[in-house]
Design a protein around this motif. Structure first.
Motif, PDB file in Angstrom:
ATOM      1  N   SER A 124     -28.568  69.196 -46.740  1.00 21.77           N
ATOM      2  CA  SER A 124     -28.883  70.575 -46.331  1.00 21.77           C
ATOM      3  C   SER A 124     -27.815  70.994 -45.317  1.00 21.77           C
ATOM      4  O   SER A 124     -27.097  70.145 -44.760  1.00 21.77           O
ATOM      5  N   SER A 125     -27.736  72.308 -45.028  1.00 21.86           N
ATOM      6  CA  SER A 125     -26.681  72.725 -44.093  1.00 21.86           C
ATOM      7  C   SER A 125     -26.936  72.131 -42.705  1.00 21.86           C
ATOM      8  O   SER A 125     -25.990  71.748 -42.007  1.00 21.86           O
ATOM      9  N   SER A 126     -28.205  71.996 -42.295  1.00 22.88           N
ATOM     10  CA  SER A 126     -28.478  71.400 -40.977  1.00 22.88           C
ATOM     11  C   SER A 126     -28.029  69.944 -40.948  1.00 22.88           C
ATOM     12  O   SER A 126     -27.455  69.475 -39.956  1.00 22.88           O
ATOM     13  N   ASN A 127     -28.279  69.223 -42.047  1.00 22.77           N
ATOM     14  CA  ASN A 127     -27.853  67.818 -42.094  1.00 22.77           C
ATOM     15  C   ASN A 127     -26.336  67.694 -42.082  1.00 22.77           C
ATOM     16  O   ASN A 127     -25.782  66.780 -41.485  1.00 22.77           O
ATOM     17  N   ARG A 128     -25.697  68.644 -42.719  1.00 26.17           N
ATOM     18  CA  ARG A 128     -24.229  68.642 -42.732  1.00 26.17           C
ATOM     19  C   ARG A 128     -23.705  68.829 -41.294  1.00 26.17           C
ATOM     20  O   ARG A 128     -22.774  68.153 -40.866  1.00 26.17           O
ATOM     21  N   LEU A 129     -24.348  69.751 -40.572  1.00 30.14           N
ATOM     22  CA  LEU A 129     -23.922  69.992 -39.194  1.00 30.14           C
ATOM     23  C   LEU A 129     -24.214  68.768 -38.322  1.00 30.14           C
ATOM     24  O   LEU A 129     -23.438  68.419 -37.438  1.00 30.14           O
ATOM     25  N   ARG A 130     -25.357  68.131 -38.583  1.00 31.30           N
ATOM     26  CA  ARG A 130     -25.751  66.986 -37.745  1.00 31.30           C
ATOM     27  C   ARG A 130     -24.910  65.751 -38.073  1.00 31.30           C
ATOM     28  O   ARG A 130     -24.346  65.127 -37.184  1.00 31.30           O
ATOM     29  N   LYS A 131     -24.823  65.445 -39.387  1.00 30.70           N
ATOM     30  CA  LYS A 131     -24.180  64.179 -39.755  1.00 30.70           C
ATOM     31  C   LYS A 131     -22.652  64.295 -39.792  1.00 30.70           C
ATOM     32  O   LYS A 131     -21.955  63.439 -39.283  1.00 30.70           O
ATOM     33  N   SER A 132     -22.145  65.367 -40.392  1.00 33.45           N
ATOM     34  CA  SER A 132     -20.688  65.434 -40.572  1.00 33.45           C
ATOM     35  C   SER A 132     -19.991  66.054 -39.364  1.00 33.45           C
ATOM     36  O   SER A 132     -18.956  65.565 -38.919  1.00 33.45           O
ATOM     37  N   ALA A 133     -20.583  67.136 -38.828  1.00 36.45           N
ATOM     38  CA  ALA A 133     -19.941  67.749 -37.644  1.00 36.45           C
ATOM     39  C   ALA A 133     -20.396  67.060 -36.359  1.00 36.45           C
ATOM     40  O   ALA A 133     -19.800  67.257 -35.312  1.00 36.45           O
ATOM     41  N   ARG A 134     -21.470  66.282 -36.440  1.00 39.32           N
ATOM     42  CA  ARG A 134     -22.051  65.542 -35.298  1.00 39.32           C
ATOM     43  C   ARG A 134     -22.488  66.487 -34.174  1.00 39.32           C
ATOM     44  O   ARG A 134     -22.220  66.251 -32.983  1.00 39.32           O
ATOM     45  N   LEU A 135     -23.121  67.575 -34.586  1.00 40.49           N
ATOM     46  CA  LEU A 135     -23.668  68.507 -33.589  1.00 40.49           C
ATOM     47  C   LEU A 135     -25.076  68.074 -33.212  1.00 40.49           C
ATOM     48  O   LEU A 135     -25.838  67.589 -34.062  1.00 40.49           O
ATOM     49  N   ASP A 136     -25.453  68.280 -31.940  1.00 39.79           N
ATOM     50  CA  ASP A 136     -26.837  67.970 -31.542  1.00 39.79           C
ATOM     51  C   ASP A 136     -27.753  69.145 -31.909  1.00 39.79           C
ATOM     52  O   ASP A 136     -27.299  70.181 -32.405  1.00 39.79           O
ATOM     53  N   ARG A 137     -29.036  69.000 -31.626  1.00 42.26           N
ATOM     54  CA  ARG A 137     -30.033  70.006 -32.064  1.00 42.26           C
ATOM     55  C   ARG A 137     -29.756  71.378 -31.461  1.00 42.26           C
ATOM     56  O   ARG A 137     -29.907  72.412 -32.115  1.00 42.26           O
ATOM     57  N   THR A 138     -29.346  71.408 -30.189  1.00 39.76           N
ATOM     58  CA  THR A 138     -29.149  72.700 -29.523  1.00 39.76           C
ATOM     59  C   THR A 138     -27.957  73.438 -30.146  1.00 39.76           C
ATOM     60  O   THR A 138     -28.017  74.651 -30.387  1.00 39.76           O
ATOM     61  N   LYS A 139     -26.900  72.694 -30.412  1.00 35.69           N
ATOM     62  CA  LYS A 139     -25.726  73.340 -31.018  1.00 35.69           C
ATOM     63  C   LYS A 139     -26.045  73.821 -32.427  1.00 35.69           C
ATOM     64  O   LYS A 139     -25.613  74.912 -32.837  1.00 35.69           O
ATOM     65  N   ILE A 140     -26.824  73.018 -33.178  1.00 36.66           N
ATOM     66  CA  ILE A 140     -27.196  73.450 -34.540  1.00 36.66           C
ATOM     67  C   ILE A 140     -28.041  74.725 -34.450  1.00 36.66           C
ATOM     68  O   ILE A 140     -27.844  75.675 -35.221  1.00 36.66           O
ATOM     69  N   ALA A 141     -28.947  74.759 -33.462  1.00 37.20           N
ATOM     70  CA  ALA A 141     -29.792  75.954 -33.316  1.00 37.20           C
ATOM     71  C   ALA A 141     -28.924  77.174 -33.001  1.00 37.20           C
ATOM     72  O   ALA A 141     -29.174  78.279 -33.505  1.00 37.20           O
ATOM     73  N   LEU A 142     -27.883  76.987 -32.193  1.00 42.07           N
ATOM     74  CA  LEU A 142     -27.004  78.119 -31.870  1.00 42.07           C
ATOM     75  C   LEU A 142     -26.238  78.579 -33.115  1.00 42.07           C
ATOM     76  O   LEU A 142     -26.108  79.786 -33.359  1.00 42.07           O
ATOM     77  N   VAL A 143     -25.767  77.618 -33.890  1.00 42.10           N
ATOM     78  CA  VAL A 143     -25.053  77.984 -35.118  1.00 42.10           C
ATOM     79  C   VAL A 143     -25.983  78.806 -36.007  1.00 42.10           C
ATOM     80  O   VAL A 143     -25.608  79.879 -36.517  1.00 42.10           O
TER      81      VAL A 143
END
Ligand SMILES: Cc1cc2nc3c(=O)[nH]c(=O)nc-3n(C[C@H](O)[C@H](O)[C@H](O)COP(=O)(O)OP(=O)(O)OC[C@H]3O[C@@H](n4cnc5c(N)ncnc54)[C@H](O)[C@@H]3O)c2cc1C
Length: 398
Positions: free
Chosen positions: A285-304
């Motif tokens: 999913s796009s959230s998993n892509r941000l978490r696993k591949s971009a290594r963003l934490d929850r707050t950064k993903i929420a901002l995106v």
């Protein structure tokens, strides 16, 4: 012996008192509040970053478009003088990793206590609950006290009344009307070193109010700063955004809003990020892509998700670019009373070379009430002390 009235007992006023005493004057210090230097004590809550140990030219360059007189005063009483002065009061200082100078005890109260003891030992008379109201028709200073109105005269007056923020600590800027009525040229107050308003969605606030965006780089125009930024119910707040406040405020006044570019991964090269995103599992999913591949934490993903409103670029290069320059729309600064400091106040053109008001001979101004501006990092307090010292000496020689 010359008698000098100093009105406003913050760091600028207390330093003016010290310098005037050293120059042979007798001083009385007045403050509206029940106790002195409340903003100084508040600055102590975050460790009292009183100066900065960086190289002298760099230090001077931090002051925004400084008047040459301010630059001279800081030259005459700069960071190493501040440290020596603290040592003289029995307060050891240390330099943090960024070069910022703090008292070892990381608070203002021991320094203030030692300072007040020394000033009173040297003859300074301190009068709290004396709110200055201006001058009467004979030219006497007028103060409101809880019991009665007090009128008094002095050979010279030093005004060190502070800026126009954190009014509950005494610095309410009400003095501006008193000086304007006397024909003193003033520049409008503006918040500086402040947070900014962003219209966050309820969804973001419900999950992330108070959460930090860690180690992001913020840019506006050609200026940028890096650090942690807190999501607040109003917008964004933190020391990382303070240096950008003049640029942001400039854009907001010109265009009704500003765009802050947020690099969520300032330490990751664009190519590396693109490669990581391109290598993601297509089923993620796009959230998993941000978490696993971009290594963003929850707050950064929420901002995106907040900014992209769920529509993220599919192509890895485009997504990497978005994550490295996320546009956050800023509506305005937080209310001025919440700013760490204010720009504006007594115009330099209203002052002579010794900080005396041209319109009011014998009346000097120093500290944050004069129109200069600097970021946090110890620059504010160093300038207040340097100006207080210059005004104290000049008034004693008046
Ligand atoms: C939360 C916070 C943290 C900060 N941290 C730092 C930091 O780490 N490093 C740094 O360099 N700076 C910091 N600052 C800024 C710094 O504290 C101020 O720039 C500095 O205190 C200004 O000094 P001043 O003497 O000019 O005025 P002030 O400290 O504002 O003192 C003015 C005094 O005048 C008195 N006064 C006002 N009007 C009247 C009147 N009519 N009659 C009588 N008295 C009056 C007030 O009661 C007050 O005591 C911080 C500020 C805040 C709010």
């Amino acid at each position: 012996m010359k008698h000098i009235a100093i009105i406003g007992a913050g760091p600028a006023g207390l330093m003016a008192a010290e310098a005037a005493i050293e120059a042979g004057a007798q001083v009385s210090i007045y403050d509206a509040m029940p106790s002195v230097a409340r903003k100084f004590l508040m600055a102590g809550k975050s460790g009292l970053n009183i100066s900065h140990s960086e190289e002298a030219a760099l230090f001077r360059s931090r002051y925004r478009a400084p008047d040459a007189r301010l630059a001279d005063m800081i030259e005459a009483f700069g960071p190493s003088d501040v440290e020596r002065w603290m040592t003289g009061l029995g307060i050891e200082s240390f330099k943090g990793s960024s070069g910022r100078v703090f008292p070892v005890m990381m608070k203002a109260s021991p320094l203030l206590r030692a300072w007040l003891v020394r000033l009173q030992r040297d003859g300074a008379r301190l009068h709290v609950r004396h709110c200055w109201q201006g001058w009467d028709e004979t030219g006497a200073l007028v103060f409101a006290t809880p019991e009665k109105e007090v009128r008094l005269e002095a050979d010279a007056v030093i005004l060190t009344l502070g800026g126009a923020s954190w009014s509950r600590l005494g610095s309410d800027g009400a003095w501006a009307d008193l000086l304007a009525a006397k024909g003193v040229e003033l520049e409008p107050f503006q918040p500086s070193n402040c947070g900014f308003e962003v219209s966050w969605s309820e969804r973001l606030l419900n999950g992330f109010e108070g959460a930090p965006l860690k180690g992001v780089r913020l840019s506006v125009g050609d200026q940028s700063a890096q650090g942690d930024v807190i999501i607040t119910n109003r917008g964004i707040e933190s020391g990382a955004i303070y240096p950008l406040s003049p640029n942001l405020i400039g854009q907001i006044s010109a265009r009704g809003g500003a765009t802050l570019e947020v690099d969520l991964l300032p330490d990751v090269d664009m190519d590396i990020l693109t490669r990581r995103l391109a290598a993601a599992n297509p089923k993620d999913s796009s959230s998993n892509r941000l978490r696993k591949s971009a290594r963003l934490d929850r707050t950064k993903i929420a901002l995106v998700n907040e900014i992209a409103r769920g529509v993220l670029p599919a192509e890895a290069g485009d997504l990497a670019r978005s994550l490295k320059s996320l546009p956050v729309r800023v509506d305005g600064p937080v209310p001025m009373d919440e700013a760490i400091s204010t720009a504006g106040g007594v115009s330099w053109s209203a002052l002579d070379d010794h900080l005396m008001l041209k319109a009011l001979p014998g009346v000097y101004c120093a500290g944050e009430m004069v129109a200069w501006d600097a970021p946090t990092g110890g620059y504010l307090l160093t300038a207040c002390l340097a100006m207080g010292r210059a005004a104290g000496r000049a008034a004693a020689g008046h």
